[in-house]
Design an enzyme around this catalytic site. Structure first.
Site, PDB file in Angstrom:
ATOM      1  N   ASP A  21     110.711 105.411  97.238  1.00 29.80           N
ATOM      2  CA  ASP A  21     110.244 106.722  96.781  1.00 29.80           C
ATOM      3  C   ASP A  21     111.421 107.689  96.727  1.00 29.80           C
ATOM      4  O   ASP A  21     112.023 107.988  97.757  1.00 29.80           O
ATOM      5  CB  ASP A  21     109.172 107.206  97.774  1.00 29.80           C
ATOM      6  CG  ASP A  21     108.714 108.627  97.483  1.00 29.80           C
ATOM      7  OD1 ASP A  21     108.937 109.104  96.349  1.00 29.80           O
ATOM      8  OD2 ASP A  21     108.134 109.244  98.396  1.00 29.80           O
ATOM      9  N   ASN A  23     111.321 110.959  95.601  1.00 31.98           N
ATOM     10  CA  ASN A  23     111.046 112.407  95.668  1.00 31.98           C
ATOM     11  C   ASN A  23     110.084 112.823  96.779  1.00 31.98           C
ATOM     12  O   ASN A  23     109.546 113.926  96.766  1.00 31.98           O
ATOM     13  CB  ASN A  23     110.525 112.904  94.311  1.00 31.98           C
ATOM     14  CG  ASN A  23     109.217 112.229  93.928  1.00 31.98           C
ATOM     15  OD1 ASN A  23     108.755 111.323  94.630  1.00 31.98           O
ATOM     16  ND2 ASN A  23     108.608 112.671  92.841  1.00 31.98           N
ATOM     17  N   ASP A  25     107.023 112.043  97.654  1.00 27.76           N
ATOM     18  CA  ASP A  25     105.563 112.191  97.532  1.00 27.76           C
ATOM     19  C   ASP A  25     104.825 110.990  98.130  1.00 27.76           C
ATOM     20  O   ASP A  25     103.608 110.883  98.023  1.00 27.76           O
ATOM     21  CB  ASP A  25     105.141 112.434  96.072  1.00 27.76           C
ATOM     22  CG  ASP A  25     105.450 111.252  95.165  1.00 27.76           C
ATOM     23  OD1 ASP A  25     106.037 110.258  95.652  1.00 27.76           O
ATOM     24  OD2 ASP A  25     105.108 111.316  93.977  1.00 27.76           O
ATOM     25  N   ASP A  98     105.235  94.156  82.923  1.00 33.21           N
ATOM     26  CA  ASP A  98     103.961  93.496  83.215  1.00 33.21           C
ATOM     27  C   ASP A  98     102.996  93.843  82.091  1.00 33.21           C
ATOM     28  O   ASP A  98     102.671  95.010  81.873  1.00 33.21           O
ATOM     29  CB  ASP A  98     103.424  93.998  84.564  1.00 33.21           C
ATOM     30  CG  ASP A  98     102.581  92.962  85.282  1.00 33.21           C
ATOM     31  OD1 ASP A  98     101.774  92.302  84.603  1.00 33.21           O
ATOM     32  OD2 ASP A  98     102.710  92.830  86.509  1.00 33.21           O
ATOM     33  N   ASP A 199      99.810  89.186  82.498  1.00 29.54           N
ATOM     34  CA  ASP A 199      98.725  89.175  83.471  1.00 29.54           C
ATOM     35  C   ASP A 199      97.536  88.343  82.973  1.00 29.54           C
ATOM     36  O   ASP A 199      97.079  88.525  81.840  1.00 29.54           O
ATOM     37  CB  ASP A 199      98.283  90.631  83.693  1.00 29.54           C
ATOM     38  CG  ASP A 199      97.347  90.791  84.872  1.00 29.54           C
ATOM     39  OD1 ASP A 199      97.782  90.537  85.997  1.00 29.54           O
ATOM     40  OD2 ASP A 199      96.181  91.169  84.655  1.00 29.54           O
ATOM     41  N   GLU A 254     100.917  84.415  83.540  1.00 25.70           N
ATOM     42  CA  GLU A 254     100.138  84.223  84.754  1.00 25.70           C
ATOM     43  C   GLU A 254      98.910  83.445  84.315  1.00 25.70           C
ATOM     44  O   GLU A 254      97.993  83.991  83.706  1.00 25.70           O
ATOM     45  CB  GLU A 254      99.740  85.556  85.395  1.00 25.70           C
ATOM     46  CG  GLU A 254      99.204  85.348  86.805  1.00 25.70           C
ATOM     47  CD  GLU A 254      98.212  86.398  87.258  1.00 25.70           C
ATOM     48  OE1 GLU A 254      97.994  86.515  88.469  1.00 25.70           O
ATOM     49  OE2 GLU A 254      97.613  87.084  86.418  1.00 25.70           O
ATOM     50  N   HIS A 327     102.416  90.112  94.868  1.00 25.07           N
ATOM     51  CA  HIS A 327     101.587  91.256  95.249  1.00 25.07           C
ATOM     52  C   HIS A 327     100.104  90.888  95.420  1.00 25.07           C
ATOM     53  O   HIS A 327      99.321  91.733  95.835  1.00 25.07           O
ATOM     54  CB  HIS A 327     101.733  92.365  94.210  1.00 25.07           C
ATOM     55  CG  HIS A 327     101.162  91.967  92.884  1.00 25.07           C
ATOM     56  ND1 HIS A 327     101.690  90.941  92.128  1.00 25.07           N
ATOM     57  CD2 HIS A 327     100.084  92.417  92.209  1.00 25.07           C
ATOM     58  CE1 HIS A 327     100.959  90.800  91.043  1.00 25.07           C
ATOM     59  NE2 HIS A 327      99.984  91.678  91.054  1.00 25.07           N
ATOM     60  N   ASP A 328      99.727  89.674  95.055  1.00 21.76           N
ATOM     61  CA  ASP A 328      98.339  89.234  95.227  1.00 21.76           C
ATOM     62  C   ASP A 328      98.204  88.281  96.416  1.00 21.76           C
ATOM     63  O   ASP A 328      97.101  87.837  96.739  1.00 21.76           O
ATOM     64  CB  ASP A 328      97.856  88.467  93.989  1.00 21.76           C
ATOM     65  CG  ASP A 328      97.748  89.355  92.769  1.00 21.76           C
ATOM     66  OD1 ASP A 328      97.546  90.566  92.910  1.00 21.76           O
ATOM     67  OD2 ASP A 328      97.853  88.805  91.648  1.00 21.76           O
TER      68      ASP A 328
END
Ligand code: ISL
Ligand code: CA
Length: 556
Positions: A21, A23, A25, A98, A199, A254, A327-328
């Site tokens: 990150d 900035n 947030d 992606d 995907d 995928e 990530h899955d």
């Protein structure tokens, strides 16, 4: 074998929300990625796949896109993205986008229009069906729980969504829709992206009669009617003609449900469709009656059979991706190695030795290179992922599993295990952000972080750098023939890779036990090019240490 840059590449996957990150947030962003390009360059990777950065209401963290040509403001602007491309290219790093085109967001303008009326020009962009006796058109269950059909009061019809109801499936039968997608892909290629990760691309063609599927626990399984549906290869060949063949790009599909035979159609040497597939067989081992929701550990024997099958059956025919996490998936060291303090590092090194010495293009998921572990959240409230939350609700309310057990399943298999922020150092929020992070941090960043590992020679991070460098020096890694050794061992994964010029002998202990093995005489003369233990003297009868891995080469 034809040389192709994407066969020799090492890919690093970034989950942008959790990478860096810039900035404060609490959300990772494009400028944050730019700040870390030197880190990635030093790691040695040459391709980055970034999970979706486009406009999205974030029902599924960006896998629900509401504008295919706009960057989500959380992540930055189009100018930031262009700067990312430029800065990556300057360092010789390519960027994969992606591509999520099995479905869009329900907030995409196409869907907003489509649902308005039967004669709306966008009606055909989605899949609309009449109900049956006041119920859904068929019994299919969605990937995130519930039915795949949602009733829409505006026209009193149902639309199909294989994932959440905020992810309506696009209708690939519609030529105009396909053309829009190809135009959009050309737009990104012209902008300079170096390829696409596609995907759930294996799901885009559906059997048009939409028959009921075989009933499992709650819903029917429609897989037979939408995994590698009747026109999948026509569509991909068309996409190849209209877009892919015009650029020197890399494409990875995928391909949920893909078999080795089917992989040849998607990613065969004739290159009529994609460059390579992502299959799921090895990460699905140990699934039970409730699918991935189980507390069983993975079954090494089955895992090994699957890997061997893919290595043997794709050889000289099609190209594969090599991955143990994304990530899955849960963190690979937790799932396939051992994340205890004692064995975490050594088993993470063993896993990368194993994975990167197979044939295919290896993928490293962010944080894997420092041995990040599952997060083990104790409270349901800490989870963010739609899949975990929906299944918790559905399976426990239907009495299929107790809440306590389901919490245990989430700790092992939930997708948020790999979605907590990257550990850069041991300061506030692991150096990921100066603000409140969008998802809770894992608590072990004081002991697992990139900064500490950079300066420690025998760290997981430095081991990754070494193994990636080997790829440049030993061509056999990408084109050598794979042959298993000690095929029936239930603890060891050993194999050779061979070309006329060089032979590699790879041995990996997948257990915390010491195991005696026979190393054939001829390999004892080889050079050890990498090992996760120092100062070993190999011998004919040898005792492998816990999670020991080494690679011997016939070359000097
Ligand atoms: O995550 C899964 C298993 O737990 C899979 O069912 C997963 O949904 C499937 O592999 C498809 O994944 C891709 O498409 C999904 C998205 O949620 C995933 O993040 C993405 O990788 C829908 O777009
Ligand atoms: Ca930010």
């Amino acid at each position: 074998m034809k040389r192709q840059w994407w066969k020799e590449a090492v890919v690093y996957q970034i989950y942008p929300r959790s990478f860096n990150d810039s900035n404060g947030d609490g959300i990772g962003d494009i400028n944050g990625i730019i700040e870390k390009l030197d880190y990635l360059k030093e790691l040695g990777i040459n391709v980055i796949w970034i999970s979706p950065l486009l406009e999205s209401p974030l029902d599924d963290n960006g896998y629900d896109i509401s504008d295919y040509q706009k960057i989500l403001s959380d992540y930055g602007t189009m100018q930031d993205y262009e700067r990312l491309l430029e800065n990556a290219h300057k360092r010789g790093i390519k960027i994969l986008m992606d591509l999520v085109v099995n479905h869009s967001s329900d907030e995409h303008n196409w869907f907003v229009e489509s649902r308005k009326s039967l004669d709306n020009p966008y009606r055909d962009y989605y899949i609309w069906k009449d109900g049956k006796d006041g119920k859904a058109p068929n019994n299919w269950g969605a990937f995130f729980g519930g039915s795949t059909w949602e009733h829409d009061p505006q026209t009193d019809m149902y639309y199909l969504h294989l994932f959440s109801k905020k992810q309506p499936d696009l209708n690939w039968e519609c030529e105009k829709l396909r053309k829009e997608i190809y135009d959009m892909m050309n737009f990104w290629c012209e902008k300079g992206v170096d390829g696409f990760r596609m995907d759930v691309i294996s799901l885009i063609s559906k059997v048009q009669t939409f028959p009921d599927g075989e009933v499992g626990k709650l819903y029917g399984d429609g897989g037979k009617y939408f995994v590698h549906g009747p026109k999948i290869h026509d569509y991909l060949q068309e996409m190849n003609r209209e877009v892919l063949s015009k650029y020197d790009i890399m494409t990875v599909g995928e391909t949920a449900g893909v078999t080795t035979e089917e992989a040849e159609k998607y990613a065969g040497n004739d290159q009529k469709e994609l460059n390579m597939v992502f299959h799921f067989e090895h990460v699905d081992v140990g699934n039970g009656p409730l699918g991935k929701w189980t507390t069983e550990r993975f079954d090494f024997v089955k895992f090994k059979e699957i890997i061997i099958k893919w290595q043997e059956e794709l050889y000289n025919k099609a190209w594969n991706s090599l991955y143990l996490g994304n990530h899955d998936q849960p963190r690979s060291v937790t799932r396939f190695g051992n994340d205890s303090d004692e064995f975490r590092e050594v088993s993470a090194k063993m896993l990368v030795t194993f994975n990167h010495m197979l044939q295919g293009t290896p993928y490293i998921y962010q944080g894997e290179e420092i041995g990040m572990t599952n997060v083990y959240f104790d409270n349901l409230e800490d989870y963010n992922d739609i899949e975990s939350l929906r299944y918790f609700e559905e399976l426990t309310s239907e009495g299929l599993i107790s809440k306590e057990e389901m919490m245990e399943c989430l700790k092992l298999r939930g997708r948020d295990n790999s979605r907590t922020p990257m550990h850069w150092d041991n300061t506030q929020n692991a150096g990921f952000s100066s603000g409140k992070t969008w998802i809770k941090m894992a608590s072990n960043f004081d002991k697992i972080n990139a900064q500490e590992q950079q300066s420690r020679e025998n760290s997981v991070l430095n081991y990754y750098k070494k193994i990636i460098k080997l790829r440049g020096k030993h061509e056999v890694i990408y084109d050598g023939k794979f042959t298993p050794y000690m095929k029936s061992s239930e603890e060891i994964f050993a194999f050779t890779r061979e070309t006329n010029e060089e032979t590699l002998f790879v041995m990996c202990n997948f257990t915390e036990n010491e195991i005696s093995v026979e190393i054939p005489e001829k390999y004892l003369e080889f050079n050890c090019i990498i090992s996760n233990y120092d100062g070993n003297t190999l011998a004919n009868s040898y005792i492998l240490k816990p999670y020991e891995a080494f690679v011997l080469s016939s070359k000097n």
